[in-house]
Each structure stands twice: as structure tokens, then as C-alpha cells.
Scaffold this motif. Structure first.
Motif, PDB file in Angstrom:
ATOM      1  N   GLU B  49       0.854  -0.957  -0.145  1.00 12.49           N
ATOM      2  CA  GLU B  49       0.134  -0.145   0.045  1.00 12.49           C
ATOM      3  C   GLU B  49       0.952   1.079   0.111  1.00 12.49           C
ATOM      4  OE1 GLU B  49      -3.559   0.238   0.293  1.00 12.49           O
ATOM      5  OE2 GLU B  49      -3.756  -1.932   0.351  1.00 12.49           O
ATOM      6  N   THR B  50       2.292   1.062   0.650  1.00  8.87           N
ATOM      7  CA  THR B  50       2.797   2.087   1.019  1.00  8.87           C
ATOM      8  C   THR B  50       3.171   3.018  -0.432  1.00  8.87           C
ATOM      9  OG1 THR B  50       3.296   1.169   2.951  1.00  8.87           O
ATOM     10  CG2 THR B  50       5.092   3.397   2.272  1.00  8.87           C
ATOM     11  N   LYS B  51       3.459   4.616  -0.841  1.00  9.95           N
ATOM     12  CA  LYS B  51       3.540   5.120  -2.036  1.00  9.95           C
ATOM     13  C   LYS B  51       5.041   6.005  -1.368  1.00  9.95           C
ATOM     14  CE  LYS B  51      -0.204   3.606  -4.142  1.00  9.95           C
ATOM     15  NZ  LYS B  51      -0.086   2.286  -3.568  1.00  9.95           N
ATOM     16  N   CYS B  52       4.598   5.943   0.019  1.00 13.98           N
ATOM     17  CA  CYS B  52       6.120   6.991   0.188  1.00 13.98           C
ATOM     18  C   CYS B  52       6.431   6.026   1.361  1.00 13.98           C
ATOM     19  CB  CYS B  52       5.588   8.425   0.589  1.00 13.98           C
ATOM     20  SG  CYS B  52       7.015  10.080   0.887  1.00 13.98           S
ATOM     21  N   LEU B  53       7.694   6.026   1.754  1.00 14.44           N
ATOM     22  CA  LEU B  53       8.468   6.015   3.254  1.00 14.44           C
ATOM     23  C   LEU B  53       9.432   7.363   3.774  1.00 14.44           C
ATOM     24  CD1 LEU B  53      10.125   2.689   2.970  1.00 14.44           C
ATOM     25  CD2 LEU B  53       8.217   3.224   4.898  1.00 14.44           C
ATOM     26  N   LEU B  54       8.260   7.689   4.776  1.00 12.27           N
ATOM     27  CA  LEU B  54       9.484   8.253   5.949  1.00 12.27           C
ATOM     28  C   LEU B  54      10.438   7.475   7.088  1.00 12.27           C
ATOM     29  CD1 LEU B  54       7.017  10.540   6.518  1.00 12.27           C
ATOM     30  CD2 LEU B  54       8.768  10.896   4.680  1.00 12.27           C
ATOM     31  N   LEU B  55      11.255   7.344   5.908  1.00  9.83           N
ATOM     32  CA  LEU B  55      12.821   6.643   7.231  1.00  9.83           C
ATOM     33  C   LEU B  55      13.589   6.869   8.163  1.00  9.83           C
ATOM     34  CD1 LEU B  55      12.679   3.611   6.956  1.00  9.83           C
ATOM     35  CD2 LEU B  55      14.048   3.447   4.626  1.00  9.83           C
ATOM     36  N   ASP B  56      13.971   6.384   8.839  1.00 11.13           N
ATOM     37  CA  ASP B  56      15.354   7.017  10.128  1.00 11.13           C
ATOM     38  C   ASP B  56      15.885   6.461   8.890  1.00 11.13           C
ATOM     39  OD1 ASP B  56      16.392   8.196  11.585  1.00 11.13           O
ATOM     40  OD2 ASP B  56      15.263   6.619  13.880  1.00 11.13           O
ATOM     41  N   ILE B  57      17.443   6.863  10.051  1.00  6.51           N
ATOM     42  CA  ILE B  57      18.444   5.799   9.147  1.00  6.51           C
ATOM     43  C   ILE B  57      18.538   4.985   9.868  1.00  6.51           C
ATOM     44  CG2 ILE B  57      21.223   6.302   8.453  1.00  6.51           C
ATOM     45  CD1 ILE B  57      20.019   8.912   7.807  1.00  6.51           C
ATOM     46  N   PRO B  80       9.321   4.653  -3.224  1.00  4.89           N
ATOM     47  CA  PRO B  80      10.290   6.340  -2.725  1.00  4.89           C
ATOM     48  C   PRO B  80      10.251   6.345  -1.395  1.00  4.89           C
ATOM     49  CG  PRO B  80       8.049   6.167  -4.455  1.00  4.89           C
ATOM     50  CD  PRO B  80       7.671   4.831  -4.065  1.00  4.89           C
ATOM     51  N   THR B  81      11.648   7.182  -1.403  1.00  2.00           N
ATOM     52  CA  THR B  81      11.467   6.405   0.448  1.00  2.00           C
ATOM     53  C   THR B  81      12.540   8.419   0.151  1.00  2.00           C
ATOM     54  OG1 THR B  81      12.184   4.507   0.443  1.00  2.00           O
ATOM     55  CG2 THR B  81      13.429   5.978   2.604  1.00  2.00           C
ATOM     56  N   VAL B  82      11.719   9.008   1.890  1.00  2.00           N
ATOM     57  CA  VAL B  82      12.691   9.976   2.242  1.00  2.00           C
ATOM     58  C   VAL B  82      13.218  10.379   3.461  1.00  2.00           C
ATOM     59  CG1 VAL B  82      12.131  12.400   3.201  1.00  2.00           C
ATOM     60  CG2 VAL B  82      10.457  11.416   0.989  1.00  2.00           C
ATOM     61  N   PHE B  83      14.808  10.072   3.843  1.00  2.00           N
ATOM     62  CA  PHE B  83      15.215   9.457   4.413  1.00  2.00           C
ATOM     63  C   PHE B  83      14.895  10.981   5.331  1.00  2.00           C
ATOM     64  CE2 PHE B  83      17.539   6.063   2.802  1.00  2.00           C
ATOM     65  CZ  PHE B  83      17.629   5.456   3.532  1.00  2.00           C
ATOM     66  N   ALA B  98      22.936   9.474  -3.645  1.00  2.00           N
ATOM     67  CA  ALA B  98      23.402   8.285  -4.797  1.00  2.00           C
ATOM     68  C   ALA B  98      23.109   7.194  -5.047  1.00  2.00           C
ATOM     69  CB  ALA B  98      24.745   8.543  -4.659  1.00  2.00           C
ATOM     70  N   GLU B  99      21.671   6.993  -3.841  1.00  2.00           N
ATOM     71  CA  GLU B  99      21.479   5.320  -3.718  1.00  2.00           C
ATOM     72  C   GLU B  99      20.438   5.497  -3.865  1.00  2.00           C
ATOM     73  OE1 GLU B  99      22.645   3.297  -0.138  1.00  2.00           O
ATOM     74  OE2 GLU B  99      25.163   3.773   0.049  1.00  2.00           O
ATOM     75  N   GLY B 100      19.831   6.384  -4.523  1.00  2.00           N
ATOM     76  CA  GLY B 100      18.071   6.297  -4.686  1.00  2.00           C
ATOM     77  C   GLY B 100      16.876   6.973  -3.924  1.00  2.00           C
ATOM     78  N   ALA B 101      17.819   7.150  -3.108  1.00  2.00           N
ATOM     79  CA  ALA B 101      16.913   8.228  -1.856  1.00  2.00           C
ATOM     80  C   ALA B 101      16.112   9.923  -2.516  1.00  2.00           C
ATOM     81  CB  ALA B 101      17.241   8.323  -0.501  1.00  2.00           C
ATOM     82  N   VAL B 102      15.214  10.011  -2.477  1.00  2.00           N
ATOM     83  CA  VAL B 102      14.133  11.094  -2.999  1.00  2.00           C
ATOM     84  C   VAL B 102      15.342  12.052  -1.883  1.00  2.00           C
ATOM     85  CG1 VAL B 102      11.990  12.361  -3.827  1.00  2.00           C
ATOM     86  CG2 VAL B 102      11.921   9.297  -3.514  1.00  2.00           C
ATOM     87  N   ALA B 103      14.989  11.677  -0.701  1.00  2.00           N
ATOM     88  CA  ALA B 103      15.131  13.594   0.037  1.00  2.00           C
ATOM     89  C   ALA B 103      16.101  13.079   0.510  1.00  2.00           C
ATOM     90  CB  ALA B 103      14.150  14.337  -0.300  1.00  2.00           C
ATOM     91  N   CYS B 104      16.870  13.929   1.615  1.00  2.00           N
ATOM     92  CA  CYS B 104      17.607  13.011   2.920  1.00  2.00           C
ATOM     93  C   CYS B 104      17.081  14.858   4.069  1.00  2.00           C
ATOM     94  CB  CYS B 104      18.497  12.909   2.792  1.00  2.00           C
ATOM     95  SG  CYS B 104      19.104  12.816   4.887  1.00  2.00           S
ATOM     96  N   LEU B 105      15.764  14.466   4.778  1.00  2.00           N
ATOM     97  CA  LEU B 105      15.730  15.588   5.554  1.00  2.00           C
ATOM     98  C   LEU B 105      16.480  15.832   6.861  1.00  2.00           C
ATOM     99  CD1 LEU B 105      11.447  15.514   5.026  1.00  2.00           C
ATOM    100  CD2 LEU B 105      13.647  17.558   4.239  1.00  2.00           C
ATOM    101  N   PHE B 106      16.400  16.761   7.896  1.00  2.00           N
ATOM    102  CA  PHE B 106      17.685  16.992   8.583  1.00  2.00           C
ATOM    103  C   PHE B 106      16.638  17.586   9.396  1.00  2.00           C
ATOM    104  CE2 PHE B 106      22.313  17.803   6.842  1.00  2.00           C
ATOM    105  CZ  PHE B 106      22.255  16.216   6.048  1.00  2.00           C
TER     106      PHE B 106
END
Lengths: 642, 125
Positions: B49-57, B80-83, B98-106
Motif C-alpha cells: 500500500e505504501t506510496k512513500c516511506l519516511l524512513l529514519d536512518i 520511494p523513500t525520504v530519509f 546517490a543510492e536512490g533516496a528521494v530526499a534526506c531531511l535533517f
């Protein structure tokens, strides 16, 4: 001799009067030998003129007992001797001294015509001159004996049978000086047997050095109770000489061995860059090993003086040299110093010196020491130190960044929540209709996340605050001495001359000993650092303890460094403020907080001269009652010169 | 309704994030679910189901964010993953992108940055 004649004619004496007697007395008066006549009962009967003059007899002495006449008391056994003479009829003699004069007294029986011994005749022959000549002879003989005995050549007097009449001491010691020989001969004469032959070397005039074997054995001669000893002398010089080459070889070998060990020592000194020296403090007589000359680059054998040494010592280390000499002259204890030399080509040498003080029988002080050239080691240490401090800097930066990252991570989580919640809250309130319940819930979560962030900060702070500080009774003198001991080598390396003046009746303080020592150490290091660039004056550091206002204890650290500018003065105790390139700027702020935790204060003052003085004071403990105090009542200052 | 609202799934070990983000995402018009670990997410039926992942590192004790991303790729279910990370490390971010993440948010990040990243992930311009 008129008066005695009257007495002599007295019928009671038994002497016969008449012309013949008078004539006799006249004759006796012409003899200059004192003559005295005593009766059987030792009563003075008569005396001649000479006796009157020499023995100072007077007519009133006639009829008195001899013991009552002062001059005759010089003959204590007179009555006894006279008695014997009268009884035996045999004459007797006695020595008699009257002042400087010596007499031989002849006591003869006085025999009457009927062969009755009725008394004694005493004639006094003056032997003073004779005696003096005998004394002279004895003196001359002793003199001659003494002279003969001091002559090193053996002298012997032989009699007609070529037997030894007498010999001087040199003669007797020629053979009999050896203790073992003497003891053995004594034993033989006392009745012992067995004799261990003794080898005697002696230089005979004209013969040169001879080696003799002296042997002895007892002689028992029939009919002679006296014990005699037969002594034989065997000349083994020739035999010895035949064996001599071996001895020479042994000597050569020993010499070579010695030379080899000396050479070995010299080589060891050269290889280890270590020289040795001796220094007689009273005469300033200094002896150097060859290697020490090489280290100082002086010509071998050049006379060494303290002044000469001074010409090589680095200008900045001259005060250190003087300090060393002063201490060495006084205490006589071992010392250890690091000095730098400035060589003529401007290169620097680092020397490590250790000296051991000894005193001879007369109490004169002499140091024996070793000096090692540690230049290479010091230079590599300096390089290492620089690398270490760079590494330490990197490590600090790394630790700090790691720490920051970790703190940031912990704080960012709740912050993230707060911002998200606040965004949500705004959206809920902006909705139509507003979702007030949702907004309330997110606001609550915002508060909770705020608290979480605050908890993180509290945890970090707890992490860096040492909770378990121990409280005990601290002797700040003792604590200071420990810090000094820890820092001494570092201070010496920085050419800092430390003087400590610690008053002896310092009250203890209550607190954390280690923390207070950190404060003292920090102040010492700061003072040392402040003087690192000082080259035009001695780098003098004074650390002192004293009582302040009766119930407080003050520790003072005074340097002669660069001092503190007016701007720095205000910010000195701020955290992360530093004037040092390698400093973090937390030392003084931490120190101040430690002192304040001990209910004290830490401050700084500019010196009248160069440098600054840091001091802190802490309340002291109430003093124990007089009897329980260790130190004396009067304050005295113990000095520590490092 | 569910079909209209794309499912954004949050995987983070931090409670504050799990509690706050779903509400905001819903306010922003997404469906939202939160898991405290990658393992819990994989075990659920939401992966498809998941269309987007908000993923902790970094998630202590379990699979990390990048691990999960690789696992999904291995399963041929890439999402599609946003870290999202509390460590502001730029090199890590560059590597993840570089490994394909959509974005990385601090963390903490703004609503705007979040929305932008999710829209990128969903391919909405």
C-alpha cells in the motif's frame, strides 16, 4: 771547731779528752769533707768545720738527737743504718741529697781504744759533679742510640769474637720486623714447636735486593735451662729471578686488563654520550673525563673552572647554573639538573646531570657526577610533544564534534516533534471548521516534546558534572607539596625557578582534596605558561600559603610572566576565554567554580613588577585545642626551593 | 477514500516523531501510518500500500533505514523513500541520495520541506 771540742771532752759522751783529741779535732777541721759523729743513741756528739759549713750545723745542735736536726732528716733510714753499723761493726753507705748537691754518706763505726763501738762517724762525700757527668753520659748514650736507631742502614757492633754486641733498630727490623716472624719466634722461645718459614725481601748495601727465607727451630741443650732458637737464612734471590719473567708477564697482563677496562669505560662514555666529573666544593677543583671535554667541546686536559663552564651554558640557564652551584655548596645532597649549552656554532645541547655528594674524613664536600648529552632525546621529545599537542587538539576537536553530534541528535528528536506538532496544530486551527480537540492534543504533545528536549540537556549536564565529590579535611600545605612534586620536572624543563613559602601553622580546610589540587596545578601551569616567552629576566615562580584574617587560608601563585592586559582581566574567568594558543579556556573558570564550591574566592592581581598573582582563599577549619595541634605556636616558614 | 489518499508510512524509533508526523501528514492530505522498526513494517500488510516511506536512518537494535531500502529492492518492491535523520551529516545525505533516496531531511525539518520531499516521492510536481 772549738765548740764541739768542748762537747767531745764532755765525760758523758765517753770520748776521752786530752791533747791528742784536741789535735785530732784540729786535723779534722782542715779536712773539707763534712764529718759528723753520732752517739749510740744517735745523739750528735761533734762535727768538724766542713760539716758546720756544708750541713749548716751549729753548736746548739750538739747533744740533740739526729732526727731532730733538720738537715739529717734527709737521711730517713739513718737511725736504722747506724744501729746496724754499731751492731755489725761493718760500715754502710747512703745517698744523700741536699738541695742541688748530692753526697755519698759513709757510715763507719766509732771504735774506742778498748774496741768498744760507742757510736758512728758519718762522712759526706760530695758527688754532685760526678753524678752530673753520669747523667751527661746517659744522655749522650740515649742520643747516640736515638740517632743510630733513626739511621735506615743497619749498624752492628761486633766484639772480638765477631759476635753481635749491639745493633741499631734498622738491623733488627731487617729480619725481625715481620709480625709473623716475631710472633713465631716468641712462641718458639716460650716452648712452642713448628715454624712456618718466612720470606723476607731486603735491600743490602752493595748487594742490592735479596730475598731470604728465614727459618727457625728450637734448640734444647743439655744442662741449659734457657731456651735457644736456631735461625737460618737462605738466600733464594737467584731462584726468584729465574721465575721473574712469569711475574713480569702477569704484570703485563694485569696492566693490559686495566688498560682495557679503562679503554672500555672511555668507549662506553663516548658511545653513551656520558661524561663523568668530580668537584671538590671547598677548592673548586674539578676533574673531567675525556667525554665531558668532548661534550663541552673544550680541549682535552684544559683546566676546568666554574667560570669556564659558565661560558658554555645557555644564557637563559645561567640563573639555573647559579642556583645549582649555590644549592650544591650548601646542602651536600645529591642533585639532578637539566641544563642547556650554547655551543660556539650557536647550536644548543641539552645536558642531563646527576651528582652524588660525599664527604671525606675532614668533612670536605666532593661531588661525583655524570653528565649525559640528551640533545637527541630532547629534540625528539619536543617533536613528539608538538605532535602530541597537535594530536590532543585533533582529539579534542573530534571528541567535541562527536559530543556535539550526540547532543544534537538527542535534542533534534524532540525539536522535530515540537515543530511538527506546531505545524499540525496551526493547520487544525486553520481548518473549517477548526479541529480544536486535535489542536489541543498537538499543543499538549508540543509541551511534552519541549520537556523531552529539556530532559536531554539535563542529562548532558549531569554527564559532565562529577557528582561524587568527596569531602575531607585537607592540609593545603601537603596538597601544595604534592602538586609541586608532580610539576617539578615540567617546571625545570621550562627553566622556571620555583620557590615555595608554606607557613607551618596553617589550619586545614574542608573540601575535595583532588579538586583543590587541580586548582593549584592549574594556577602553577598558567604561571609557567605565562613565563614561557620571558627571556630577559629569571622565570621566577613563588607559591605560598598563609592565613588570611585569622580564620581563612590563602594560596598565592605569583609569576614574573607577561602579565594580564586590561581587557583580558575582565574576561579571564569566562569559560572558553583563553590567551593561550593551546588552551581551551576552561581552566580558570573551572578553578573558580571549584573554589566557590568550597565557599572561597579566586582572584587575580597585577604585580608591581612584571607578571601577575593569582590567589584563592577558603575558610579554614576551627583549630583543634592547643594540646592536639601538631605544629608549634609560632609561625615558621618552611621553604622549598625547586 | 483510501485510494484517493496516498499512504505515507513513517518508520522511526523515536516516539515524538511517530506521534506527531502522522497527524501532520493527514492534515496535509495523506493517509499515514507509523512503525517503530523496519521489521514491524515488513511484517505488516502495508508494504504494498505504501506510496512513500519516511524512513529514519539509524534505529538501534534492528534493521537500519538503508537496510530496509535494500531489502525492498531485493524483494522487487521498491518504495520511494525520504530519509529523516537527527544527525545532520551532509556526507551521509549525499551517499543516500546517490543510492536512490528521494530526499534526506535533517530533523527538525519544516512542513514545507516535508511536503516538497513527499511530493517528489509521489511524482507530483
Amino acid at each position: 771547731m772549738t765548740t764541739p771540742c768542748v762537747t767531745l771532752n764532755d765525760g758523758a759522751t765517753g770520748f776521752q779528752g786530752g791533747t791528742a783529741t784536741t789535735d785530732l779535732i784540729t786535723i779534722l777541721d782542715t779536712v773539707d769533707v763534712p764529718i759528723v759523729v753520732l752517739r749510740r743513741d744517735f745523739m750528735l756528739v761533734c762535727f768538724n768545720k766542713a760539716a758546720a759549713g756544708v750541713l749548716r750545723l751549729s753548736p746548739s745542735d750538739i747533744g740533740r738527737a739526729s732526727r731532730d736536726i733538720a738537715v739529717l732528716a734527709g737521711l730517713p733510714r739513718l737511725e736504722e743504718q747506724c744501729g746496724q753499723v754499731i751492731a755489725s761493726g761493718v760500715e754502710s753507705r747512703a745517698d744523700f741529697r741536699d738541695g742541688e748537691k748530692w753526697f755519698v754518706v759513709r757510715i763507719s763505726p766509732y771504735t774506742t781504744g778498748d774496741r768498744q763501738v760507742t757510736g758512728t762517724v758519718l762522712t759526706f762525700t760530695n758527688v754532685t759533679a760526678f753524678r752530673a757527668s753520669i747523667d751527661q753520659v746517659i744522655y749522650e748514650r740515649e742520643c747516640t742510640k736515638a740517632i743510630l736507631n733513626t739511621v735506615a742502614d743497619p749498624l752492628v757492633v761486633l766484639n772480638a769474637d765477631q759476635r753481635i754486641q749491639s745493633g741499631n733498630r734498622a738491623f733488627y727490623t731487617m729480619f725481625f720486623q715481620l709480625a709473623s716472624l716475631r710472633t713465631q719466634l716468641k712462641k718458639l722461645l716460650a716452648g712452642g714447636h713448628g715454624f712456618q718459614p718466612v720470606e723476607v725481601d731486603h735491600v743490602f748495601p752493595g748487594e742490592g735486593q735479596r730475598t731470604l727465607i728465614v727459618d727457625a727451630r728450637p734448640l734444647s741443650l743439655p744442662g741449659h735451662s734457657e731456651r735457644r732458637v736456631l735461625v737460618t737464612f737462605q738466600d733464594i734471590t737467584a731462584r726468584k729471578q729465574a721465575a721473574a719473567p712469569n711475574d713480569l708477564r702477569a704484570i703485563a697482563e694485569r696492566k693490559e686488563e686495566l688498560w682495557r677496562s679503562e679503554a672500555f669505560l672511555a668507549e662506553a662514555q663516548r658511545l653513551s654520550l656520558t661524561g663523568s666529573f668530580s668537584w671538590r666544593v671547598t677548592t673548586d677543583e674539578i676533574t673531567w673525563s675525556a667525554q665531558l671535554y668532548r661534550i663541552f667541546e673544550f680541549d682535552q686536559g684544559m683546566p676546568v673552572t666554574l667560570e669556564l663552564i659558565g661560558t658554555r651554558v645557555h644564557l637563559e640557564d645561567i640563573p639555573l647554573l647559579h642556583d645549582m652551584i649555590e644549592r650544591a655548596r650548601g646542602a651536600g645532597t645529591d642533585f639532578e639538573y637539566e641544563l642547556r649549552l650554547q655551543m660556539p656554532d650557536q647550536s644548543i645541547k641539552y645536558l642531563h646531570m646527576v651528582a652524588h655528594g660525599t664527604r671525606d674524613q675532614d668533612g670536605r664536600l666532593e661531588y661525583i657526577g655524570a653528565v649525559q648529552d640528551v640533545t637527541a632525546r630532547r629534540l625528539s621529545e619536543q617533536a613528539l610533544g608538538k605532535a602530541q599537542s597537535e594530536l590532543a587538539h585533533v582529539a579534542r576537536v573530534t571528541i567535541l564534534s562527536t559530543l556535539t553530534a550526540s547532543i544534537a541528535h538527542e535534542v533534534n528528536q524532540p525539536l522535530s516533534g515540537i515543530i511538527t506538532n506546531a505545524s499540525t496544530c496551526l493547520r487544525m486551527l486553520a481548518a473549517d471548521p477548526p479541529d480544536v480537540d486535535g489542536a489541543r492534543e498537538t499543543a499538549r504533545r508540543t509541551i511534552r516534546d519541549g520537556n523531552r528536549a529539556s530532559d536531554v540537556i539535563a542529562r548532558v549536564r549531569a554527564l559532565f558534572t562529577k557528582k561524587e565529590s568527596t569531602t575531607e579535611s585537607v592540609d593545603l600545605n601537603e596538597a601544595t607539596r604534592e602538586v609541586i612534586a608532580l610539576s617539578l620536572s615540567e617546571l625545570q624543563r621550562n627553566q622556571v625557578m620555583l620557590r615555595a613559602e608554606l607557613v607551618s601553622d596553617l589550619p586545614h580546610v574542608t573540601g575535595d582534596r583532588v579538586q583543590l589540587q587541580q586548582v593549584i596545578l592549574n594556577l602553577l601551569r598558567n604561571a609557567s605558561d605565562a613565563m614561557s616567552g620571558v627571556d630577559d629576566r629569571p622565570r621566577q615562580l613563588l607559591i605560598g600559603t598563609e592565613r588570611e584574617g585569622g580564620d581563612r587560608v590563602r594560596v598565592t601563585v605569583r609569576d614574573a610572566g607577561v602579565g594580564i592586559g586590561p581587557q583580558a582581566m575582565d574576561r579571564l574567568f569566562d569559560a572558553f576565554y583563553t590567551t593561550k594558543s593551546g588552551g581551551m579556556g576552561i581552566g580558570l573558570s573551572v578553578s573558580r567554580s571549584i573554589v566557590e564550591k568550597h565557599h572561597g574566592r579566586l582572584w587575580v592581581e597585577r604585580n608591581d613588577g612584571p607578571g601577575a598573582t593569582f590567589a584563592f582563599s577558603i575558610p579554614g577549619e576551627p583549630l583543634a585545642p592547643e594540646g592536639e595541634r601538631e605544629s608549634g605556636e609560632s609561625p615558621s616558614i618552611s621553604r622549598y626551593d625547586g | 477514500m483510501i485510494a484517493e489518499r496516498p499512504l505515507v508510512t513513517i518508520i522511526d524509533d523515536n516516539e515524538s516523531v511517530r506521534e506527531s508526523l502522522p497527524d501532520l501528514l493527514r492534515e496535509l492530505g495523506f493517509a499515514a501510518l507509523a512503525f517503530s522498526s523496519a521489521e514491524a513494517f515488513l511484517a505488516s500488510d502495508c508494504v504494498d500500500e505504501t506510496k512513500c516511506l519516511l524512513l529514519d536512518i539509524l534505529m538501534p537494535g534492528g534493521m537500519s533505514g538503508p537496510d530496509l531500502q535494500r531489502e525492498l529492492t531485493r524483494r522487487r518492491q521498491p518504495i520511494p523513500t525520504v530519509f529523516i535523520t537527527a544527525n545532520g551529516d551532509e556526507t551521509v545525505r549525499q551517499r543516500l541520495l546517490a543510492e536512490g533516496a528521494v530526499a534526506c531531511l535533517f530533523k527538525p525539518f519544516s512542513e514545507t520541506a516535508l511536503l516538497e520531499a513527499i511530493n517528489d516521492a509521489l511524482g507530483v510536481s
